[in-house]
Design an enzyme around this catalytic site. Structure first.
Site, PDB file in Angstrom:
ATOM      1  N   TYR A 141      -9.356  11.491  -4.548  1.00  0.00           N
ATOM      2  CA  TYR A 141     -10.258  10.585  -3.831  1.00  0.00           C
ATOM      3  C   TYR A 141      -9.984  10.553  -2.330  1.00  0.00           C
ATOM      4  CZ  TYR A 141      -7.148   6.475  -3.385  1.00  0.00           C
ATOM      5  OH  TYR A 141      -6.149   5.604  -3.041  1.00  0.00           O
TER       6      TYR A 141
ATOM      7  N   CYS B 288      -6.098   2.117   2.739  1.00  0.00           N
ATOM      8  CA  CYS B 288      -7.356   1.397   2.483  1.00  0.00           C
ATOM      9  C   CYS B 288      -8.068   0.910   3.748  1.00  0.00           C
ATOM     10  CB  CYS B 288      -7.096   0.147   1.643  1.00  0.00           C
ATOM     11  SG  CYS B 288      -5.694   0.247   0.526  1.00  0.00           S
TER      12      CYS B 288
ATOM     13  N   GLU C 214     -28.463  -4.795 -10.197  1.00  0.00           N
ATOM     14  CA  GLU C 214     -29.309  -5.182 -11.342  1.00  0.00           C
ATOM     15  C   GLU C 214     -29.576  -3.991 -12.264  1.00  0.00           C
ATOM     16  OE1 GLU C 214     -33.495  -6.172 -10.714  1.00  0.00           O
ATOM     17  OE2 GLU C 214     -33.528  -5.002  -8.859  1.00  0.00           O
TER      18      GLU C 214
ATOM     19  N   LYS D   7      -9.158   3.601   6.392  1.00  0.00           N
ATOM     20  CA  LYS D   7     -10.137   4.414   5.644  1.00  0.00           C
ATOM     21  C   LYS D   7     -11.477   3.706   5.542  1.00  0.00           C
ATOM     22  CE  LYS D   7     -10.899   3.740   1.602  1.00  0.00           C
ATOM     23  NZ  LYS D   7     -10.191   4.246   0.450  1.00  0.00           N
TER      24      LYS D   7
ATOM     25  N   HIS E  15     -33.147  -9.409  -8.272  1.00  0.00           N
ATOM     26  CA  HIS E  15     -34.058  -8.423  -7.727  1.00  0.00           C
ATOM     27  C   HIS E  15     -34.345  -8.716  -6.271  1.00  0.00           C
ATOM     28  CE1 HIS E  15     -36.875  -5.186  -8.103  1.00  0.00           C
ATOM     29  NE2 HIS E  15     -37.845  -5.913  -7.594  1.00  0.00           N
TER      30      HIS E  15
ATOM     31  N   GLU F 252     -12.862  11.239   0.431  1.00  0.00           N
ATOM     32  CA  GLU F 252     -13.193  10.188   1.404  1.00  0.00           C
ATOM     33  C   GLU F 252     -13.052  10.690   2.837  1.00  0.00           C
ATOM     34  OE1 GLU F 252     -12.058   6.196  -1.203  1.00  0.00           O
ATOM     35  OE2 GLU F 252     -10.575   6.993   0.180  1.00  0.00           O
TER      36      GLU F 252
ATOM     37  N   CYS G  47      -1.401   0.704   2.750  1.00  0.00           N
ATOM     38  CA  CYS G  47      -2.765   0.166   2.713  1.00  0.00           C
ATOM     39  C   CYS G  47      -3.239  -0.266   4.093  1.00  0.00           C
ATOM     40  CB  CYS G  47      -2.801  -1.003   1.724  1.00  0.00           C
ATOM     41  SG  CYS G  47      -4.318  -1.922   1.774  1.00  0.00           S
TER      42      CYS G  47
HETATM   43  P1  FAD Z   1       3.304   1.034   0.203  1.00  0.00           P
HETATM   44  O1  FAD Z   1       2.168   0.215   0.639  1.00  0.00           O
HETATM   45  O2  FAD Z   1       3.237   2.498   0.442  1.00  0.00           O
HETATM   46  O3  FAD Z   1       4.584   0.435   0.954  1.00  0.00           O
HETATM   47  C1  FAD Z   1       5.859   0.987   0.865  1.00  0.00           C
HETATM   48  C2  FAD Z   1       6.616   0.674   2.151  1.00  0.00           C
HETATM   49  O4  FAD Z   1       7.991   0.943   1.968  1.00  0.00           O
HETATM   50  C3  FAD Z   1       6.191   1.535   3.328  1.00  0.00           C
HETATM   51  O5  FAD Z   1       6.020   0.752   4.477  1.00  0.00           O
HETATM   52  C4  FAD Z   1       7.351   2.498   3.486  1.00  0.00           C
HETATM   53  O6  FAD Z   1       7.484   2.978   4.807  1.00  0.00           O
HETATM   54  C5  FAD Z   1       8.499   1.627   3.078  1.00  0.00           C
HETATM   55  N1  FAD Z   1       9.693   2.347   2.628  1.00  0.00           N
HETATM   56  C6  FAD Z   1       9.742   3.471   1.882  1.00  0.00           C
HETATM   57  N2  FAD Z   1      11.013   3.802   1.612  1.00  0.00           N
HETATM   58  C7  FAD Z   1      11.785   2.854   2.188  1.00  0.00           C
HETATM   59  C8  FAD Z   1      13.185   2.635   2.234  1.00  0.00           C
HETATM   60  N3  FAD Z   1      14.047   3.463   1.620  1.00  0.00           N
HETATM   61  N4  FAD Z   1      13.648   1.569   2.936  1.00  0.00           N
HETATM   62  C9  FAD Z   1      12.793   0.721   3.557  1.00  0.00           C
HETATM   63  N5  FAD Z   1      11.453   0.872   3.521  1.00  0.00           N
HETATM   64  C10 FAD Z   1      10.963   1.935   2.847  1.00  0.00           C
HETATM   65  N6  FAD Z   1      -5.799   1.499  -2.578  1.00  0.00           N
HETATM   66  C11 FAD Z   1      -6.824   0.677  -2.852  1.00  0.00           C
HETATM   67  O7  FAD Z   1      -6.678  -0.247  -3.656  1.00  0.00           O
HETATM   68  N7  FAD Z   1      -8.043   0.842  -2.254  1.00  0.00           N
HETATM   69  C12 FAD Z   1      -8.270   1.815  -1.351  1.00  0.00           C
HETATM   70  O8  FAD Z   1      -9.378   1.943  -0.826  1.00  0.00           O
HETATM   71  C13 FAD Z   1      -7.198   2.686  -1.031  1.00  0.00           C
HETATM   72  N8  FAD Z   1      -7.373   3.670  -0.109  1.00  0.00           N
HETATM   73  C14 FAD Z   1      -6.317   4.456   0.228  1.00  0.00           C
HETATM   74  C15 FAD Z   1      -6.513   5.423   1.194  1.00  0.00           C
HETATM   75  C16 FAD Z   1      -5.484   6.242   1.586  1.00  0.00           C
HETATM   76  C17 FAD Z   1      -5.716   7.281   2.654  1.00  0.00           C
HETATM   77  C18 FAD Z   1      -4.200   6.084   0.978  1.00  0.00           C
HETATM   78  C19 FAD Z   1      -3.060   6.964   1.387  1.00  0.00           C
HETATM   79  C20 FAD Z   1      -4.001   5.133  -0.004  1.00  0.00           C
HETATM   80  C21 FAD Z   1      -5.049   4.301  -0.387  1.00  0.00           C
HETATM   81  N9  FAD Z   1      -4.904   3.322  -1.366  1.00  0.00           N
HETATM   82  C22 FAD Z   1      -5.958   2.504  -1.681  1.00  0.00           C
HETATM   83  C23 FAD Z   1      -3.631   3.173  -2.113  1.00  0.00           C
HETATM   84  C24 FAD Z   1      -2.777   2.018  -1.571  1.00  0.00           C
HETATM   85  O9  FAD Z   1      -2.574   2.184  -0.184  1.00  0.00           O
HETATM   86  C25 FAD Z   1      -1.446   1.997  -2.312  1.00  0.00           C
HETATM   87  O10 FAD Z   1      -1.673   1.927  -3.686  1.00  0.00           O
HETATM   88  C26 FAD Z   1      -0.575   0.808  -1.914  1.00  0.00           C
HETATM   89  O11 FAD Z   1      -0.345   0.778  -0.534  1.00  0.00           O
HETATM   90  C27 FAD Z   1       0.742   0.870  -2.674  1.00  0.00           C
HETATM   91  O12 FAD Z   1       1.567  -0.186  -2.305  1.00  0.00           O
HETATM   92  P2  FAD Z   1       3.135  -0.088  -2.494  1.00  0.00           P
HETATM   93  O13 FAD Z   1       3.636  -1.485  -2.272  1.00  0.00           O
HETATM   94  O14 FAD Z   1       3.469   0.589  -3.738  1.00  0.00           O
HETATM   95  O15 FAD Z   1       3.662   0.863  -1.326  1.00  0.00           O
HETATM   96  P1  NA7 Z   2      -4.551  13.205  -6.138  1.00  0.00           P
HETATM   97  O1  NA7 Z   2      -5.521  12.245  -6.688  1.00  0.00           O
HETATM   98  O2  NA7 Z   2      -3.269  13.452  -6.813  1.00  0.00           O
HETATM   99  O3  NA7 Z   2      -5.342  14.564  -5.903  1.00  0.00           O
HETATM  100  C1  NA7 Z   2      -4.730  15.680  -5.355  1.00  0.00           C
HETATM  101  C2  NA7 Z   2      -5.765  16.760  -5.152  1.00  0.00           C
HETATM  102  O4  NA7 Z   2      -5.175  17.859  -4.474  1.00  0.00           O
HETATM  103  C3  NA7 Z   2      -6.325  17.284  -6.439  1.00  0.00           C
HETATM  104  O5  NA7 Z   2      -7.668  17.652  -6.218  1.00  0.00           O
HETATM  105  C4  NA7 Z   2      -5.440  18.511  -6.697  1.00  0.00           C
HETATM  106  O6  NA7 Z   2      -6.101  19.506  -7.446  1.00  0.00           O
HETATM  107  C5  NA7 Z   2      -5.229  19.005  -5.285  1.00  0.00           C
HETATM  108  N1  NA7 Z   2      -3.996  19.751  -5.112  1.00  0.00           N
HETATM  109  C6  NA7 Z   2      -2.768  19.452  -5.577  1.00  0.00           C
HETATM  110  N2  NA7 Z   2      -1.870  20.369  -5.153  1.00  0.00           N
HETATM  111  C7  NA7 Z   2      -2.553  21.254  -4.418  1.00  0.00           C
HETATM  112  C8  NA7 Z   2      -2.183  22.424  -3.710  1.00  0.00           C
HETATM  113  N3  NA7 Z   2      -0.922  22.833  -3.672  1.00  0.00           N
HETATM  114  N4  NA7 Z   2      -3.144  23.106  -3.051  1.00  0.00           N
HETATM  115  C9  NA7 Z   2      -4.423  22.685  -3.083  1.00  0.00           C
HETATM  116  N5  NA7 Z   2      -4.838  21.580  -3.722  1.00  0.00           N
HETATM  117  C10 NA7 Z   2      -3.903  20.877  -4.390  1.00  0.00           C
HETATM  118  O7  NA7 Z   2      -4.132  12.852  -4.649  1.00  0.00           O
HETATM  119  P2  NA7 Z   2      -4.788  12.019  -3.481  1.00  0.00           P
HETATM  120  O8  NA7 Z   2      -4.012  12.437  -2.280  1.00  0.00           O
HETATM  121  O9  NA7 Z   2      -6.240  12.100  -3.409  1.00  0.00           O
HETATM  122  O10 NA7 Z   2      -4.436  10.547  -3.937  1.00  0.00           O
HETATM  123  C11 NA7 Z   2      -3.102  10.156  -4.024  1.00  0.00           C
HETATM  124  C12 NA7 Z   2      -2.890   9.153  -5.094  1.00  0.00           C
HETATM  125  O11 NA7 Z   2      -3.473   7.933  -4.746  1.00  0.00           O
HETATM  126  C13 NA7 Z   2      -3.453   9.576  -6.439  1.00  0.00           C
HETATM  127  O12 NA7 Z   2      -2.424   9.903  -7.306  1.00  0.00           O
HETATM  128  C14 NA7 Z   2      -4.254   8.372  -6.912  1.00  0.00           C
HETATM  129  O13 NA7 Z   2      -3.849   7.902  -8.164  1.00  0.00           O
HETATM  130  C15 NA7 Z   2      -4.056   7.339  -5.864  1.00  0.00           C
HETATM  131  P3  NA7 Z   2      -5.932  19.658  -9.046  1.00  0.00           P
HETATM  132  O14 NA7 Z   2      -6.950  18.733  -9.645  1.00  0.00           O
HETATM  133  O15 NA7 Z   2      -4.514  19.279  -9.384  1.00  0.00           O
HETATM  134  O16 NA7 Z   2      -6.239  21.090  -9.283  1.00  0.00           O
END
Ligand code: FAD
Ligand code: NA7
Length: 486
Positions: free
Chosen positions: A195, A58, A467, A61, A462, A199, A53
């Site tokens: 998403y 998050c 609203e 982004k 408003h 984004e 995040c």
């Molecule tokens: P993470 O935050 O992924 O943390 C896991 C940590 O564990 C990482 O630092 C990783 O390196 C570490 N780790 C992994 N394996 C090991 C290991 N074996 N030993 C030690 N450390 C390890 N969520 C929202 O609510 N709003 C948003 O707008 C949003 N935007 C997002 C945009 C993007 C591009 C992405 C990729 C995600 C977004 N998310 C958003 C999702 C959000 O980031 C995740 O749901 C959240 O970070 C999950 O938290 P977590 O604790 O499960 O894992």
């Molecule tokens: P998502 O929400 O799992 O979406 C992945 C997207 O990529 C989705 O549109 C898939 O299409 C597409 N997809 C999956 N595999 C392929 C391949 N091989 N080639 C082309 N396109 C593909 O992933 P995000 O990365 O946006 O988000 C990650 C997670 O964060 C998600 O699980 C959320 O819950 C939160 P499809 O619809 O399967 O045809």
């Protein structure tokens, strides 16, 4: 700590869920350590403490989305009398990236200090199980440290997936790389229409880079279909190119450094184009396999590698899991944090409160944002039958859109409710500015059992966009025109 173990709680993964649980557990008197280790992305991107995040999710982004919205606002400002030279307006990628990365570094720093003051032991080690009470932490240099704990929390999150095609891993990037990319992204192909893909394509286009979104099937699987189409159409109108039912086949790096990309359409025809950047957003893989789960007897869901926990407890009684690693739970930061805190309170604070994963609000930060909570129209109809569901909807015109003559065609709200009985609200959907801010309060209302009569008796503020929810009266069933009459 329990005399047999070094810690009461050992958390593997210092992201949203892991840190929240660790801090709460320490507050409740437990002895806690957190392991956090970031393996570099294929192109070598790495980052600090705090998880997805803060570093590659998050936060960066939202900042890049904000940068894109500001670009839009600058152009609108002229119509409100601000004197600007539109030709002089362009983004400086290096300046944006530096600002974003500086903010992230400050959050990393604050997190470290907070852990130190709270006496959570932070270990920059990559962990895996030796047995159900023992974790081996491996340092960057390969040195091993053996750690034992009564309870272990898995909060390792996930990382982006790559397609299995030539050139993808070598030349492609993901959301792990885009926010710290050294060079401006330029003409970009975004693959994947979840998403994250939407984004990224949205803010890149808003920043002035040519962006193409390649959609394998549909956009935003799992979200309300009509709302998803609205935001895709809006992005298209703003200049994002959409290629539907297409798949990338091969990426080759040309001598000039640009990426010659082959893709195949639904008829099997091969097309080619050259991009500066190809970004994969095709979903994420949980980092559970690397934990050597078999050493602890921990079971994973075979298809996804995720953990099917009951109240965050895995099949191993002293091993728990929160966040993105959980099977069929929303992958969102506040979900991970909330579940982590509640788990710590149950483990160390005599609490019995369980995490409620239902009615979690979320927002897609596409150029015109989409916020929602509860059921989609399709899900409600599947669950209750068409006769039992009433859909209220309306198009609206935000006041601030008139002067700059912004397109209002996709500013739309929808409320999904039970048709009979108390007319309980099951879902709310909003496309428009500040969708996250709009939907958050309504999520609390839904938790309180919001009904259509209650919503209709709420007096609006408003002129706002929120609203519009208090003014809905047109049902889809009535066939009335939901467009504003003016
Ligand atoms: P993470 O935050 O992924 O943390 C896991 C940590 O564990 C990482 O630092 C990783 O390196 C570490 N780790 C992994 N394996 C090991 C290991 N074996 N030993 C030690 N450390 C390890 N969520 C929202 O609510 N709003 C948003 O707008 C949003 N935007 C997002 C945009 C993007 C591009 C992405 C990729 C995600 C977004 N998310 C958003 C999702 C959000 O980031 C995740 O749901 C959240 O970070 C999950 O938290 P977590 O604790 O499960 O894992
Ligand atoms: P998502 O929400 O799992 O979406 C992945 C997207 O990529 C989705 O549109 C898939 O299409 C597409 N997809 C999956 N595999 C392929 C391949 N091989 N080639 C082309 N396109 C593909 O992933 P995000 O990365 O946006 O988000 C990650 C997670 O964060 C998600 O699980 C959320 O819950 C939160 P499809 O619809 O399967 O045809």
């Amino acid at each position: 700590a329990d005399q047999d173990y070094m810690y009461d709680l050992l958390v593997i993964g210092g992201g949203s869920g892991g840190l929240a649980a660790a801090k709460e557990a320490v507050n409740l008197g437990a002895k806690v350590a957190v392991l956090d280790y970031v393996s570099p992305s294929p192109i070598g991107t790495t980052w600090g403490l705090g998880g997805t995040c803060v570093n590659v999710g998050c936060i960066p982004k939202k900042l890049m989305h904000q940068a894109a919205l500001l670009g839009e606002a600058i152009h609108e400002a002229a119509t409100f009398g601000w004197q600007l030279d539109p030709k002089a307006i362009k983004i400086n990628w290096e300046a944006l990236r530096t600002a974003v990365q500086n903010h992230i570094k400050s959050v990393n720093w604050v997190t470290r200090v907070e852990l130190r003051t709270k006496k959570v032991e932070y270990l920059n080690l990559l962990g895996h199980f030796k047995d159900e009470h023992t974790v081996i932490g491996v340092s960057k240099k390969g040195e091993e440290k053996i750690l034992t704990a009564k309870n272990i929390l898995i909060a390792v999150g996930g990382r982006p997936r790559y397609p299995d095609i030539p050139g993808a891993v070598e030349y492609g990037i993901t959301s792990d790389d885009i926010f710290s990319l050294e060079r401006a992204p330029g003409k970009t192909l975004v693959v994947g229409a979840g998403y994250i893909g939407l984004e990224c394509a949205g803010f890149l286009n808003g920043l002035g880079y040519e962006a193409t979104l390649m959609v394998r099937s549909i956009v935003l699987r799992g979200f309300d279909r009509q709302m998803s189409e609205h935001i895709a159409e809006e992005m298209q109108q703003r200049g994002v190119r959409f290629v539907y039912e297409a798949k990338v086949k091969k990426i080759v790096k040309q001598e000039d450094g640009r990426l010659l990309t082959d893709w195949v359409d639904k008829d099997g025809e091969i097309h080619q184009d050259v991009y500066d950047t190809v970004l994969f957003a095709i979903g994420r893989r949980s980092l559970t396999q690397e934990l050597k789960p078999e050493n602890a007897g921990l079971k994973l869901v075979p298809e996804t590698g995720k953990i099917d926990a009951v109240n965050e407890q895995t099949n191993v009684p002293n091993i728990y899991a929160v966040g993105d690693v959980l099977h069929k739970k929303p992958e969102l930061t506040p979900v991970a944090i909330h579940a982590g805190k509640l788990l710590a309170r149950r483990l160390y604070g005599n609490s019995t409160e369980k995490m409620d994963y239902a009615n979690v609000a979320t927002t897609v930060f596409s150029p015109l944002e989409y916020g929602c909570v509860g059921l989609s129209e399709e899900a409600a109809i599947n669950l209750h039958g068409e006769d039992e569901i009433e859909i209220f909807h309306a198009y609206y015109k935000p006041t601030e859109f008139f002067v700059p003559q912004k397109n209002v065609d996709r500013c739309y709200v929808k409320v999904v409710a039970l048709r009979h009985g108390d007319e309980r609200v099951l879902g709310m959907h909003f496309v428009g500015p500040n969708a996250g801010e709009v939907i958050q309060g309504f999520a609390a209302a839904i938790k309180c059992g919001l009904t259509i009569p209650k919503l209709k008796s709420t007096v609006g503020i408003h002129p706002t966009v929120a609203e519009e929810f208090t003014r809905i009266f047109i049902t889809k069933r009535s066939g009335m025109d939901p467009k504003p009459q003016s």
